[in-house]
Every structure is written in C-alpha cells, then in structure tokens.
Design a protein around this motif. Sequence first.
Motif, PDB file in Angstrom:
ATOM      1  N   ILE A 133      -4.068  17.410   3.369  1.00  0.00           N
ATOM      2  CA  ILE A 133      -3.043  16.357   4.456  1.00  0.00           C
ATOM      3  C   ILE A 133      -2.174  16.982   3.209  1.00  0.00           C
ATOM      4  N   GLU A 134      -0.479  16.127   4.627  1.00  0.00           N
ATOM      5  CA  GLU A 134       0.829  16.369   3.562  1.00  0.00           C
ATOM      6  C   GLU A 134       1.028  15.389   3.295  1.00  0.00           C
ATOM      7  N   PRO A 135       1.864  14.919   2.669  1.00  0.00           N
ATOM      8  CA  PRO A 135       2.178  13.683   2.258  1.00  0.00           C
ATOM      9  C   PRO A 135       2.289  12.868   3.696  1.00  0.00           C
ATOM     10  N   GLY A 136       1.847  11.670   3.424  1.00  0.00           N
ATOM     11  CA  GLY A 136       2.241  10.392   4.408  1.00  0.00           C
ATOM     12  C   GLY A 136       1.288   9.408   4.373  1.00  0.00           C
ATOM     13  N   ALA A 137       0.428   8.673   5.458  1.00  0.00           N
ATOM     14  CA  ALA A 137      -0.005   7.772   6.102  1.00  0.00           C
ATOM     15  C   ALA A 137      -1.134   8.097   5.973  1.00  0.00           C
ATOM     16  N   HIS A 138      -1.696   8.223   4.658  1.00  0.00           N
ATOM     17  CA  HIS A 138      -3.394   9.052   4.323  1.00  0.00           C
ATOM     18  C   HIS A 138      -3.674   7.817   2.973  1.00  0.00           C
ATOM     19  N   THR A 139      -4.003   6.451   3.315  1.00  0.00           N
ATOM     20  CA  THR A 139      -4.789   5.782   2.520  1.00  0.00           C
ATOM     21  C   THR A 139      -6.042   6.141   1.517  1.00  0.00           C
ATOM     22  N   GLY A 140      -6.155   6.167   0.280  1.00  0.00           N
ATOM     23  CA  GLY A 140      -7.102   6.763  -0.330  1.00  0.00           C
ATOM     24  C   GLY A 140      -7.674   8.009  -0.500  1.00  0.00           C
ATOM     25  N   HIS A 141      -6.705   8.846  -0.029  1.00  0.00           N
ATOM     26  CA  HIS A 141      -7.465   9.818   0.088  1.00  0.00           C
ATOM     27  C   HIS A 141      -6.155  10.476  -1.099  1.00  0.00           C
ATOM     28  N   ASN A 153       0.202  -1.233   0.477  1.00  0.00           N
ATOM     29  CA  ASN A 153      -0.383  -0.109  -0.431  1.00  0.00           C
ATOM     30  C   ASN A 153       0.937   0.919   0.189  1.00  0.00           C
ATOM     31  N   PHE A 154       0.787   2.026  -1.251  1.00  0.00           N
ATOM     32  CA  PHE A 154       2.131   3.353  -1.178  1.00  0.00           C
ATOM     33  C   PHE A 154       1.124   4.068  -0.608  1.00  0.00           C
ATOM     34  N   LYS A 155      -0.310   3.910  -0.113  1.00  0.00           N
ATOM     35  CA  LYS A 155      -0.225   5.609   1.250  1.00  0.00           C
ATOM     36  C   LYS A 155      -0.390   6.832   0.319  1.00  0.00           C
ATOM     37  N   ALA A 156      -0.689   7.622   1.150  1.00  0.00           N
ATOM     38  CA  ALA A 156      -0.152   8.860   0.276  1.00  0.00           C
ATOM     39  C   ALA A 156       1.477   9.197   0.137  1.00  0.00           C
ATOM     40  N   TYR A 157       2.190   8.300   0.576  1.00  0.00           N
ATOM     41  CA  TYR A 157       3.746   9.065   1.103  1.00  0.00           C
ATOM     42  C   TYR A 157       4.121   9.589  -0.367  1.00  0.00           C
ATOM     43  N   ASN A 158       5.102  10.279  -0.149  1.00  0.00           N
ATOM     44  CA  ASN A 158       5.384  10.920  -1.555  1.00  0.00           C
ATOM     45  C   ASN A 158       5.846  10.179  -2.189  1.00  0.00           C
ATOM     46  N   VAL A 167       7.861  -1.172   2.839  1.00  0.00           N
ATOM     47  CA  VAL A 167       8.763  -1.238   1.749  1.00  0.00           C
ATOM     48  C   VAL A 167       9.091  -0.022   1.312  1.00  0.00           C
ATOM     49  N   VAL A 168       7.491   0.743   1.378  1.00  0.00           N
ATOM     50  CA  VAL A 168       7.159   1.810   0.798  1.00  0.00           C
ATOM     51  C   VAL A 168       8.483   3.256   0.949  1.00  0.00           C
ATOM     52  N   LYS A 169       8.581   3.497   2.172  1.00  0.00           N
ATOM     53  CA  LYS A 169       9.588   4.018   2.940  1.00  0.00           C
ATOM     54  C   LYS A 169      10.991   3.295   2.722  1.00  0.00           C
ATOM     55  N   ALA A 170      11.834   2.420   1.924  1.00  0.00           N
ATOM     56  CA  ALA A 170      12.464   1.748   2.459  1.00  0.00           C
ATOM     57  C   ALA A 170      13.698   2.247   1.450  1.00  0.00           C
ATOM     58  N   LYS A 171      14.713   2.672   1.713  1.00  0.00           N
ATOM     59  CA  LYS A 171      15.646   3.155   1.108  1.00  0.00           C
ATOM     60  C   LYS A 171      15.906   1.918  -0.647  1.00  0.00           C
ATOM     61  N   ASP A 172      16.256   0.895  -0.223  1.00  0.00           N
ATOM     62  CA  ASP A 172      15.867   0.125  -1.231  1.00  0.00           C
ATOM     63  C   ASP A 172      14.764  -1.058  -1.099  1.00  0.00           C
ATOM     64  N   HIS A 190       8.548   8.852  -9.191  1.00  0.00           N
ATOM     65  CA  HIS A 190       9.314   8.270  -9.881  1.00  0.00           C
ATOM     66  C   HIS A 190       9.887   6.632  -9.176  1.00  0.00           C
ATOM     67  N   SER A 191       9.324   6.976  -7.346  1.00  0.00           N
ATOM     68  CA  SER A 191       9.802   6.542  -6.572  1.00  0.00           C
ATOM     69  C   SER A 191       8.949   5.597  -6.467  1.00  0.00           C
ATOM     70  N   ALA A 192       7.635   5.873  -7.611  1.00  0.00           N
ATOM     71  CA  ALA A 192       6.276   4.752  -7.209  1.00  0.00           C
ATOM     72  C   ALA A 192       6.534   4.063  -8.774  1.00  0.00           C
ATOM     73  N   HIS A 193       6.796   4.328  -9.653  1.00  0.00           N
ATOM     74  CA  HIS A 193       7.601   3.257 -10.427  1.00  0.00           C
ATOM     75  C   HIS A 193       8.917   2.079 -10.474  1.00  0.00           C
ATOM     76  N   ASN A 194       9.679   2.855  -9.458  1.00  0.00           N
ATOM     77  CA  ASN A 194      10.885   2.319  -8.807  1.00  0.00           C
ATOM     78  C   ASN A 194      10.646   0.551  -8.141  1.00  0.00           C
ATOM     79  N   ILE A 195       8.985   1.427  -7.510  1.00  0.00           N
ATOM     80  CA  ILE A 195       8.454   0.031  -6.287  1.00  0.00           C
ATOM     81  C   ILE A 195       7.966  -0.563  -6.919  1.00  0.00           C
ATOM     82  N   ALA A 196       6.932  -0.359  -8.077  1.00  0.00           N
ATOM     83  CA  ALA A 196       6.363  -1.371  -8.978  1.00  0.00           C
ATOM     84  C   ALA A 196       7.112  -2.426  -9.228  1.00  0.00           C
ATOM     85  N   LYS A 197       8.017  -1.590 -10.312  1.00  0.00           N
ATOM     86  CA  LYS A 197       9.582  -2.630 -10.992  1.00  0.00           C
ATOM     87  C   LYS A 197      10.418  -3.484  -9.665  1.00  0.00           C
TER      88      LYS A 197
END
Lengths: 224, 224, 224, 224
Positions: free
Chosen positions: B69-77, A11-16, A207-212, A21-28
């Motif tokens: 919201i700010e970037p963070g743990a906000h699933t579905g937002h 779950n990528f949530k609303a993380y940066n 996973v999402v906030k991991a460096k790698d 680019h990061s989302a693509h990296n995680i998907a890849k």
Amino acid sequence: MPGIYPKIIINFKAYNEGFGHSAHNIAKASEFVSEQSGVLIGVAPSYMEIHPISKHYEIPVYAQHVDAIEPGAHTGHILADAVRHAGAIGTLINHSERRLTLADVSGAVDAAKKANLQTVVCTNNIPTSAAAAAFSPDFIAIEPPELIGSGISVATADPAIIEDSVKAVKNINSNVRVLAGAGISTGDCVKRALELGADGVLLASGVVKAKDPEEVLFNLVSKI
Amino acid sequence: MPGIYPKIIINFKAYNEGFGHSAHNIAKASEFVSEQSGVLIGVAPSYMEIHPISKHYEIPVYAQHVDAIEPGAHTGHILADAVRHAGAIGTLINHSERRLTLADVSGAVDAAKKANLQTVVCTNNIPTSAAAAAFSPDFIAIEPPELIGSGISVATADPAIIEDSVKAVKNINSNVRVLAGAGISTGDCVKRALELGADGVLLASGVVKAKDPEEVLFNLVSKI
Amino acid sequence: MPGIYPKIIINFKAYNEGFGHSAHNIAKASEFVSEQSGVLIGVAPSYMEIHPISKHYEIPVYAQHVDAIEPGAHTGHILADAVRHAGAIGTLINHSERRLTLADVSGAVDAAKKANLQTVVCTNNIPTSAAAAAFSPDFIAIEPPELIGSGISVATADPAIIEDSVKAVKNINSNVRVLAGAGISTGDCVKRALELGADGVLLASGVVKAKDPEEVLFNLVSKI
Amino acid sequence: MPGIYPKIIINFKAYNEGFGHSAHNIAKASEFVSEQSGVLIGVAPSYMEIHPISKHYEIPVYAQHVDAIEPGAHTGHILADAVRHAGAIGTLINHSERRLTLADVSGAVDAAKKANLQTVVCTNNIPTSAAAAAFSPDFIAIEPPELIGSGISVATADPAIIEDSVKAVKNINSNVRVLAGAGISTGDCVKRALELGADGVLLASGVVKAKDPEEVLFNLVSKI
C-alpha cells in the motif's frame, strides 16, 4: 483504564500522519482536549506507535485490528496479548478496510476479550450491525452505506439511518455501545449522533488530515 | 544500517515470547552473540516491539510483513514507511503464514524498497523461488516442502533440496541472497546451508522457544 | 483439442450476458467467426455454462479460475479435474478480479496441468509477468496498468508497453505465449498487438456487452 | 421447487465423486430414496454439475457457494443469477471451507434471495449462529466445534451442543430452519438431531465417499 469508554475515537488509518511526529501531535491534542472538555477521546494509531503513544499520553489507545489467533506460529499477525502489552486498552475489529470472516469476527472478539481489550466491531448495514451484537462487543461502529463517502452529514441526514442501526444493535444486546462511524465532521454532527441514540463517534481523516487537529477536536466536543 | 546483511534472522512470529520481556531477552542475546562472534543476527519481533527493540539494541530489526500500500485509508494495514520510522531496517514478505497475492508480493517489495527497507521474500518451492527472484528482493527465504515440519535437518537432507533452490534464484538474479528457511537448528545445519550455496538462515521457534536463546545462538554461529 | 491455441479468448466474467441465452449467442458467434476466418476463438463463460457450451459448440472453452487444490474436502472451490470433465480445455488463473497468492498461482498451474488443462496466467506489470513465466504456463495474459481502464488502445499506445512485457516473459521462458489483455477493441488493436510480439489477445466487455458480438468478432479478426 | 425444504442436504465438496459419473450416481440415489421414503434429499454438487444434475434428476440442487456480487466484471466469481439459471434452487453460504467476511455473508444472502435461491448459511459456534440468524436465511447449518472431525455422533453427544445452537438461532428468528452439520452418519443421528430441535441435516463424505450411497441414504431416512 478498564471501564473507561471514550465518546470519540480517532482512527489514524495508514495515513502519513498516522505515525511519527504527526501521530504524537494528534495524540497530544486528544489528551489536551479530553482534559479541557471532560469528553474522553481515544486514538487508534499504527501498530508501531501503540507503544510510544500509550507511554507518553494519558489517553485510551486502540489497535486498528487484531487477529483471531492464540499465541503461536502466525507470522505477521496481530496478537491481542501483544497489543495489550504495548499499552492499548482496546481494538477496532472488522473495519471496512480490514474485513474479517464471520468466524474470525467471533474469534477476534474472543481473543481481544481474553486479553482484556475493549472491542469495537465495525459494520456496514443494519443486518451486519444486528449480527455483530451477537458477539457482545463493547462497541459497534456503524458505517451506514448512505453516509460513507457521500459527504452527507449525520446532522442533516435522514434520522432513521442512525436510529434504525442503533435499534438493531440494542434489540439484540442493549449493553453494546453504538458509535456513528460515518457522516461526522463537526460538533453539530456529534450532537445529532448522540441525540439519535449513538453513544459516541468514530472518525478519521477529519481529524488526522486536519491542519490543526486540536481545533477540530475542540469543535467536535463543543456541543456535547 | 544500510548495506548490512545478517547471516541469521530470527522470526518471533506471534509466540508469547515474541513480545515483552522475552522479546527483549532474545534481542539482547542476538546483540551479544553478534558482537562476540562477528556474525550479524537480525530479529523480526511483533510490530509493536519494533520501536522499543530497535531503540534498545544494536541489531537489525525486521517487520514480519508489510502491505502493498501507499500511505492512505488502509485501516489495520502495515505501512512500510511506518515500519521504517519505528526503526526496522527490513521486512519479511509473503511468509508461509502470511501469504500475499502475486500482485501484492510485487507491490510489497516496491513499497518496502521505496521506504528503504531490506526485503526478505519467502517462497515454498523451486518455481516460486524463481518467480520471486524476478522482483529483485534483497533476500529470498526458501522453505522447501521436504524440510518444513519434517524434522529433517539441512545437514543430513538431500543436498539438491537447497542447491536447486539456490540455483533457481541465482539463475534469475545472481544478486539475490538466499536464506535457508527450514531444517535449521544447530551450527552444523547453518554450516551445511552455507556450503550448499545459501547466504544465511531464517529460523524461529528453535531460538524463540528455547530455554536459553543465547546458548542456541552461540551454537548456531559456532561453525561459520 | 490438445495443442490448439486460440488467438482470441473472450472472458464472459460475471456479466449478465455470461450465462444463458446470451452466453450461447456469444459462443455460437465465436464458433462461426472461427470457422469463417480460420482464426481460433476461445471462450471463458461462467462455470455453470462450461458443460452446455462445450457440448454444443466446437470452440475451446476455458474456466475463469481453478483453485490450487487436490480432490478433497474443499467446499465451493474449483477443482481442475471437474472443469476438465465438464469440457473445458483450459483455464484463466490469477485474473485481476480473482487474484491468487504466489504459492497458489504455482499450485493452480500445477493442478491445471495435471488435469490436462491449458493455463492462462494473468499478470499486472513487468515483474509479475516475468515471475509468472517461471511457472511455464501456456499463456501469460498481460494487463499493463497504463492500458487498464484508460481507454488507450494498443494500436496507439507506446509500443514499449507491450514489447517490454513480451520480452520479460520470453526472456524467462520463450515457449510461453503472451496475450494482450487490455487496450484491445478492434482489428487494428489485434493486428498491432501481434506486431508488437503478442501471440493473441484476451478481451471481455468489448465482445460480451456488444449488441452484435458476431460483428465485433469479425472486426477483431479482420486484420490478422 | 419454491417452498420445498429438504430434510437432508448432501455436500459433494470437491471430492472426486463430486463430478461426473459418481455425482450422477449420488444424485440418482438421492432422487430414488426421496421418492421411496417421502423424505426430501437435496444435493450440492460441483458448480459445473449443477446444470446437468438439475436437468436429469427431480431433486433440489444447491450451489456450494455464491459470491456477494451483482452481475458485472467479477472474473471467476459465482453469480447467484447464473446458479439459479443453471437449475439450482438454493446455495450454501459461508461453509467452513469457504468462509466469507461478515459483510459478504450479508451480501451473499441478499444476492441469493434476489435470485430466488434458498440460503443455507454455515456457522461454527453459538455466537456465529445467532449472528447469522440476523440475516434471516432459510437455513443455518451449525457445525459445533465439539463434533467436527471428532468422530462423536449427535446421537451420543451432549444434547446441549445441538439444543443451545438451535435456541440461539430461533431466539433471534424463529423462522430460520436449523441443520445439524456435523456428527451425522446414521439414521439414529438424524433422528436424534431432529429430537434436539434441528429441522434437518447437512452431510458430506458419509454419503459421497460411500461404496453404496443409496444404502447410506436409506439408513439416514430410516428413523424419521
């Protein structure tokens, strides 16, 4: 990908890191680790990334939420058909950060099923897990309060925490898959969750906030 | 497209025509009519279509909502940064079908501005229009209760309905543009709305559900 | 008690002390301190206590919330007329723990005014304070984020925090009274809030959870 | 009145008749008809009337809603303990006009039980009725969509509409009582609902808006 059920959903949530680019990296990384390990990994990015990610990677893509609506005048809502059209094969419903009314959990599951989306209903305790089973979703992702934000791993927690939730769900409907939605960070946690009756895991920041992310994903699948 | 403000914004809502082939058709028609007429037309499709539509057409694209919201743990937002990254240049906020708390209207306007998105705050009467002006959005889209779902056109309605809302907004902050968000279906309505002080119009089903959106759009711009 | 405006309002929230014997004690202390000091003190107990407290004590009683509804089929909602009939003379609206949509703040203020209830709209920053002033409530209770849960007293905080909020309200509508809704615990805080332009204060646990509410209330009014 | 379960519950909603003189009249009629007929009738008036009505009449009084909260800082919310203290013996939960999240239905049932309140969970279809049974409330009040606002009486409707909902509940937990919450206006409807497996009925305007509530109540109990 009908009938294809991942063992791990990210779950990528609303993380940066949940878009661009990061989302693509995680998907890849998810695609690569799935291929290498044979353990299917799904991703739930931001709505806006459903389209590009499902076009670029051979992985199951999930929305983070759909609304209990039919097509119509619902500005700003999430239509299951539109999610499906964009390439998602399923959706989270009722995540702890996006709670729905009882009536709307029912309505969102129905809307998702009509749109041929897999349904992953999130619950917060044993009674709500049993209740959600009445809607016959594909998955119920349990987030036991004892494990949420506690730092306690499924691998070392009281086994009853997972086992009782699994039983509560399977007693109502044995076809529903259970995901452990908290207390998962390593391959040992995943292994233990499966031993305790879960059919898979749902995780996010690990996973999402991991460096790698790739390294973390390889670790997660290492004991299955 | 910073500093570029459309005269017409089309809200695709969650209509069946709001995604996929139909959405592209409407976007294409908006682009063509904009070019031919010189009247800039923006579109607010489903979140999932922000990415493809903003890549394919030279028109301003809006989200239908962003969360406070700010970037963070906000699933579905809906994260403003993710909306911007996908190609939108602005967003509706507080549409009558997606109401926000007073605190979240403030927070969503702030989040959108930080992400360099234009803000279009929707309001439902004169006091809420005045209140929304305190947030200094780019636009306030007024939906006077006398015109909503009444079939009454701005062209024939009591002029005070529009004029008083425009005044309420401009008295608080004269930089805020006002969109007439109800009672618009033809070029005469648009012309009259502009005469009464509006800076543009926001409309939905009149274009989105039309057999020939291009024809409706040409009619809408015909008297400007 | 039309036209009678307290300098201090005590919000009982859903504390254990907010109903039953404790609630009566706080109401009785408020009545006594009001009489002794000449400083009018109002109370906002649980809905169920509005009736008994307004019958037993000569103090202004407020509801903690009313809904933006007309009489009708609205199970579980708070009807302004019913609140008024039970003996309240006013109501809080949009408290930070009971946020309303922008449209419903407008509707709740209207409903309360029609029922002849004083309106105390709560806000969370300068823009929402200005926005709320557009509804012309009797009071706006400001809860500056710098003071909420910070332990910082109005007496020692940057004066601009209160002054700027007061100005934002009075610039829009000079008839609206401003209550300092955070950072108040002693008579010095009350004194300073009034010096900075507030017309009174709204507080909760400082009185409600006190061992001796009467003592705290006497202290609060001591420097006025 | 622990262990005492009414056959009929009257929901006063936010009708004008739900508070003050009219509310007392309906409560008095309910008390009188209960005594005369031996059929226990409960009432769910406005929160503010719980106190006076439970003091004046020997009938079971219900709140229309309680929140899923512990005592604490929850302005404007409904605390189960405060409802109980005011004299109520139970509460509606999740009425169609006051929907709760799945997590909050669970939390509100727990909070009510801890406060020694009977729980009446309202549901809108067969799956939500089954789901609600997982919380083991005292009652589930079913409002089948086929009967809501349709003017169709339980007495003439497809029997399966009630029977299937009753089965869905009892299959999960046979101790849960089922109330027919729609399609009830006369003694024949009540009789038929009981024949189809319901344990009682929940109704509102048919009694509350009646010219002579006592007459309607006598008719409702006439065939039991």
